[in-house]
Design an enzyme around this catalytic site. Sequence first.
Site, PDB file in Angstrom:
ATOM      1  CG  ASP A  64       2.501 -10.052  -2.896  1.00 53.99           C
ATOM      2  OD1 ASP A  64       1.630 -10.693  -3.499  1.00 53.99           O
ATOM      3  OD2 ASP A  64       2.295  -8.968  -2.332  1.00 53.99           O
ATOM      4  CB  THR A  97      -0.204  -6.612  -7.642  1.00 56.26           C
ATOM      5  OG1 THR A  97       0.557  -7.737  -7.190  1.00 56.26           O
ATOM      6  CG2 THR A  97      -1.381  -6.429  -6.720  1.00 56.26           C
ATOM      7  CB  THR A  98       3.409  -8.958 -10.750  1.00 55.24           C
ATOM      8  OG1 THR A  98       3.756  -9.035  -9.361  1.00 55.24           O
ATOM      9  CG2 THR A  98       4.681  -8.886 -11.569  1.00 55.24           C
ATOM     10  CG  ASP A 393      -1.912 -12.645  -3.134  1.00 55.16           C
ATOM     11  OD1 ASP A 393      -2.380 -11.599  -2.660  1.00 55.16           O
ATOM     12  OD2 ASP A 393      -0.793 -12.698  -3.679  1.00 55.16           O
TER      13      ASP A 393
END
Length: 548
Positions: A64, A97-98, A393
């Site tokens: 994550d 986010t990544t 998430d």
Amino acid sequence: MAQLSGQPVVILPEGTQRYVGRDAQRLNILAARIIAETVRTTLGPKGMDKMLVDSLGDIVVTNDGATILDKIDLQHPAAKMMVEVAKTQDKEAGDGTTTAVVIAGELLRKAEELLDQNIHPSIIIKGYALAAEKAQEILDEIAIRVDPDDEETLLKIAATSITGKNAESHKELLAKLAVEAVKQVAEKKDGKYVVDLDNIKFEKKAGEGVEESELVRGVVIDKEVVHPRMPKRVENAKIALINEALEVKKTETDAKINITSPDQLMSFLEQEEKMLKDMVDHIAQTGANVVFVQKGIDDLAQHYLAKYGIMAVRRVKKSDMEKLAKATGAKIVTNVKDLTPEDLGYAEVVEERKLAGENMIFVEGCKNPKAVTILIRGGTEHVIDEVERALEDAVKVVKDVMEDGAVLPAGGAPEIELAIRLDEYAKQVGGKEALAIENFADALKIIPKTLAENAGLDTVEMLVKVISEHKNRGLGIGIDVFEGKPADMLEKGIIEPLRVKKQAIKSASEAAIMILRIDDVIAAKATKPEGGQGGGMPGGMGGMDMGM
């Protein structure tokens, strides 16, 4: 140091490091790209995990992006900006986010190419701003509108979010839990859904397997009944929520009472006892048979509550009290004397149960509860932590779709469509800004490229194939990393919320522009720690610690 009439003028303290112009830009871009590369290998269903070990030896294994960047101790200011990208993305959209960090890193890499061609940063910034604005328009245009009540779509969204995480083997169950939880707490206002995720509680308890995780339509509290003679199970519970200690109130002033005889002492104790008994009598008269108290409960009050057959729980967290109020319909009262039958909430069952050797209170069977609990089980603490991250998430992306009613194909399809359309847009804009827009478009291809790379595919061959098929077959074509070929993501049900993609591009472009605006870095010399050796600035940015 500057010079005036041949005389040196000292402006900055001794030991201060300063980097100007291209040096400052290069170092900031390098730091940001290192962060992007750190998380890039975690992207997608075939992404790898990171093992993070803190100074105390505690271990976190996750892929994550938000968790990884939150756990890494960074010193470099540009690297910290990239962490802010991830935090903003997580806060605003809940996922991606990544993606946001990887795009930001690639935008800076492509900007550096233009800087090397002596293109002024202001021109690059203008081009990037135009491209980012156009990208938002294109995403709105290509988004697929869906019914927020369509459970099948919501399940696909949740499952896509969980795919690639350590909890993937249980994604059907976890997706179902996430969708049911969000639908339960969602409220309609002016014809649109509004979801407050604070009303979904995650309660973790190691033991059993992940498949034993469940949605409790009520609240689970990690507490136990305060007195052994109290009932452990109450059906048709009438629940009182009290934000006051069931104790004799202490005076605010330091008053002293002089007791000169045993009779006076007895009278004093009897008065205290009467005060506590009156409190409990009043609670019992309202019809309450379960009491949750945010503060303490005196031993004598516990005794009287037990005599009435009232279950009581003390020192309940404020957040849990608020969830209990939303789940049961009870009102939180700050004075026991103000408690009325109308303030009581309802639950079919309130029960103390033993899980993994510890007692917990279950409040279940509430009438249309607007607060629920997802009870997470798993073999180890690491497992339940990863399941919690996956569920967090999942509930966020389900919320996004219920509120916006719009989705996009996943698998790199939106980035490919954006790259194609932004290339065309660059021709319309013209000038040097067009070069920046073209590089912005090219930077977006890092997402399909990384998906292919992390799946062990030939990135160049796959990128050529997927772009060609995307142009011929439509905007749903992305990379199916499981089959190793281009496929229609919409047909396969691999979709993601529009909000996630829009926010990722917005956050990434804003971070890249902010870093490109910096042409001067002044780093103060590190102060010496107490009782230890100094040593100035550690290496990393020639005086600024990369923190890695």
